[in-house]
Design an enzyme around this catalytic site. Structure first.
Site, short mmCIF file in Angstrom:
data_model
loop_
_atom_site.label_atom_id
_atom_site.label_comp_id
_atom_site.label_asym_id
_atom_site.label_seq_id
_atom_site.Cartn_x
_atom_site.Cartn_y
_atom_site.Cartn_z
N GLU A 120 0.16 20.08 -16.63
CA GLU A 120 0.73 20.99 -17.02
C GLU A 120 -1.29 21.68 -17.81
OE1 GLU A 120 1.82 22.57 -15.08
OE2 GLU A 120 4.22 23.35 -15.97
N THR A 156 -1.21 31.04 -14.42
CA THR A 156 -0.54 30.15 -15.24
C THR A 156 -1.98 31.34 -17.50
OG1 THR A 156 0.97 29.81 -14.66
CG2 THR A 156 0.84 29.66 -17.30
N1 LIG Z 1 -0.94 19.53 -7.41
C1 LIG Z 1 -1.25 20.76 -8.09
N2 LIG Z 1 0.20 21.81 -7.89
C2 LIG Z 1 0.05 22.76 -7.65
N3 LIG Z 1 -1.24 23.29 -8.54
C3 LIG Z 1 -2.17 22.51 -8.60
C4 LIG Z 1 -2.06 20.86 -9.03
N4 LIG Z 1 -3.25 20.22 -8.78
C5 LIG Z 1 -3.82 21.89 -9.72
N5 LIG Z 1 -3.08 22.65 -9.37
C6 LIG Z 1 -3.74 23.90 -10.14
O1 LIG Z 1 -3.17 24.36 -10.80
C7 LIG Z 1 -2.67 25.72 -10.82
C8 LIG Z 1 -0.98 25.96 -10.23
O2 LIG Z 1 -0.55 26.13 -11.60
P1 LIG Z 1 -0.05 27.59 -12.02
O3 LIG Z 1 0.74 26.76 -13.50
O4 LIG Z 1 -1.08 28.76 -12.74
O5 LIG Z 1 0.89 28.28 -10.82
P2 LIG Z 1 2.98 27.99 -10.19
O6 LIG Z 1 2.83 26.42 -11.14
O7 LIG Z 1 2.24 27.85 -9.18
O8 LIG Z 1 3.34 29.27 -11.71
P3 LIG Z 1 4.49 28.84 -13.14
O9 LIG Z 1 3.44 27.82 -13.69
O10 LIG Z 1 4.18 30.12 -13.43
O11 LIG Z 1 5.30 28.54 -12.72
C9 LIG Z 1 -3.92 26.63 -9.32
O12 LIG Z 1 -5.18 27.32 -9.66
C10 LIG Z 1 -3.74 24.92 -9.17
O13 LIG Z 1 -5.13 24.90 -8.42
N1 LIG Z 2 6.56 29.67 -20.26
C1 LIG Z 2 4.78 29.61 -18.89
C2 LIG Z 2 5.46 29.35 -17.88
C3 LIG Z 2 4.58 29.27 -17.23
O1 LIG Z 2 5.44 29.33 -15.76
C4 LIG Z 2 4.18 31.21 -18.91
O2 LIG Z 2 4.86 32.23 -18.96
O3 LIG Z 2 3.33 31.50 -19.25
#
Ligand SMILES: Nc1ncnc2c1ncn2[C@@H]1O[C@H](COP(=O)(O)OP(=O)(O)OP(=O)(O)O)[C@@H](O)[C@H]1O
Ligand SMILES: N[C@@H](CCO)C(=O)O
Length: 306
Positions: A128, A181
């Site tokens: 993360e 994020t």
């Molecule tokens: N296996 C993966 N799955 C998803 N995102 C990934 C992965 N590996 C790297 N990333 C990168 O992480 C970012 C996505 O994470 P981010 O936390 O921003 O979005 P999210 O997880 O969909 O949303 P949230 O965390 O708000 O629920 C993107 O920039 C993506 O390129």
């Molecule tokens: N607590 C985190 C969750 C991201 O999925 C944020 O809001 O930045």
């Protein structure tokens, strides 16, 4: 067992008032992953379907969390990972979390389960951190434990499992924009007024009490975020329109899912969730913004072998 296939569900973090602390697991959507042992040591990502993501283990959250686990376990084998991604990266429903949690869950199963769920969450937090710039566990915990969770602390990591009222349903609307994020965290204030802090922790406490007492009315009165939503809602076009249309037809609450752009709506009853879905669709239907919606029960099981 030398190979395993798992379902790693989407999750909603923050849950209005519980920034970085509260989260719940979704039933309707998740990633699938296949992980198999290899003679060659290390971590290889050999297939990614659904979205373009890095194959280098150090650049993919699934690889980073897996490397953290094997760095501790030091197994006499390696692992290759296939990711079948259904959760769009940057969606706000835990795409990175599903990958980070899924790889460590699968490797743990293949190693005979030497680690508990809290230890797996700790390894996954390394993944993360790659995605968001910080080791938050509020998507990981509900994905790994299922249901609602509260992250009591991250150092040391302590996760509390909360009850899930049986009539609670979720509607998600995802405008097709990407909010990273890391960017959504960068716009938050470093200090907050004491008055707002008092309101926020009162809401968290009452929401937790409402979950324990199955009190839907108190859930409704607790789903209020006076600290993060005021800053982030401007990142999501028509957020206020979606929120007001959901609340107008009797939703319990509505807020930004994780760091957005997805918006979650909690309702009592499956039909109300469907009614909300129809109501909030009309908001974006009048615009040129592409979006998708779905309804879901709360997934009380979390990641599972399939
Ligand atoms: N296996 C993966 N799955 C998803 N995102 C990934 C992965 N590996 C790297 N990333 C990168 O992480 C970012 C996505 O994470 P981010 O936390 O921003 O979005 P999210 O997880 O969909 O949303 P949230 O965390 O708000 O629920 C993107 O920039 C993506 O390129
Ligand atoms: N607590 C985190 C969750 C991201 O999925 C944020 O809001 O930045």
């Amino acid at each position: 067992m030398n190979e395993i296939k798992i379902f790693s569900p989407a999750t909603v973090a923050n849950v209005s008032c519980g920034f970085d602390v509260l989260g719940f697991c979704l039933d309707a959507i998740g990633d699938e992953m296949v992980v198999r042992k290899t003679k060659e040591k290390g971590i290889k990502i050999t297939k990614i379907e659904g979205y373009d993501l890095p194959f280098e283990a150090e650049k993919n959250v699934a690889g980073v969390s897996a490397l953290a686990l094997i760095g501790h376990a030091n197994p006499d084998c390696g692992f290759e990972i296939e990711i079948y991604k259904n959760i769009k990266p940057g969606s706000g429903i835990g795409s990175s979390s599903a990958s980070a949690a899924g790889s460590v869950f699968a490797i743990n199963e293949l190693l005979g389960k030497p680690y508990n769920k809290t230890q797996l969450t700790n390894f996954a937090m390394k993944g993360e951190a790659l995605a968001s710039g910080s080791e938050h566990a509020d998507n990981l915990a509900p994905g790994i434990f299922g249901g609602f969770t509260l992250v009591k602390s991250t150092v040391p990591l302590e996760i509390l499992e909360l009850p899930t009222p049986s009539q609670l349903y979720v509607t998600i609307i995802h405008p097709q924009i990407e909010i990273k994020t890391s960017e959504a965290r960068a716009i938050l204030p470093k200090e907050i007024p004491l008055k707002d802090a008092i309101t926020q922790w009162a809401n968290v406490g009452s929401l937790v009490h409402a979950l324990h007492t199955n009190d839907y009315n108190l859930i409704q009165r607790s789903l209020q975020d006076v600290i993060v939503e005021p800053y982030r809602k401007s990142l999501i076009p028509y957020f206020e329109d979606v929120k007001s249309s959901a609340l107008k037809i009797g939703a319990l609450g509505c807020g930004i899912s994780g760091s957005g752009p997805s918006i979650f709506v909690l309702t009592k009853g499956k039909q109300k969730a469907k009614d909300v879905e129809e109501a909030i669709k009309t908001v974006y239907s009048k615009t040129d913004i592409e979006f998708y919606t779905f309804t879901s029960a709360i997934n009380t099981e979390g990641i599972k072998i399939i």
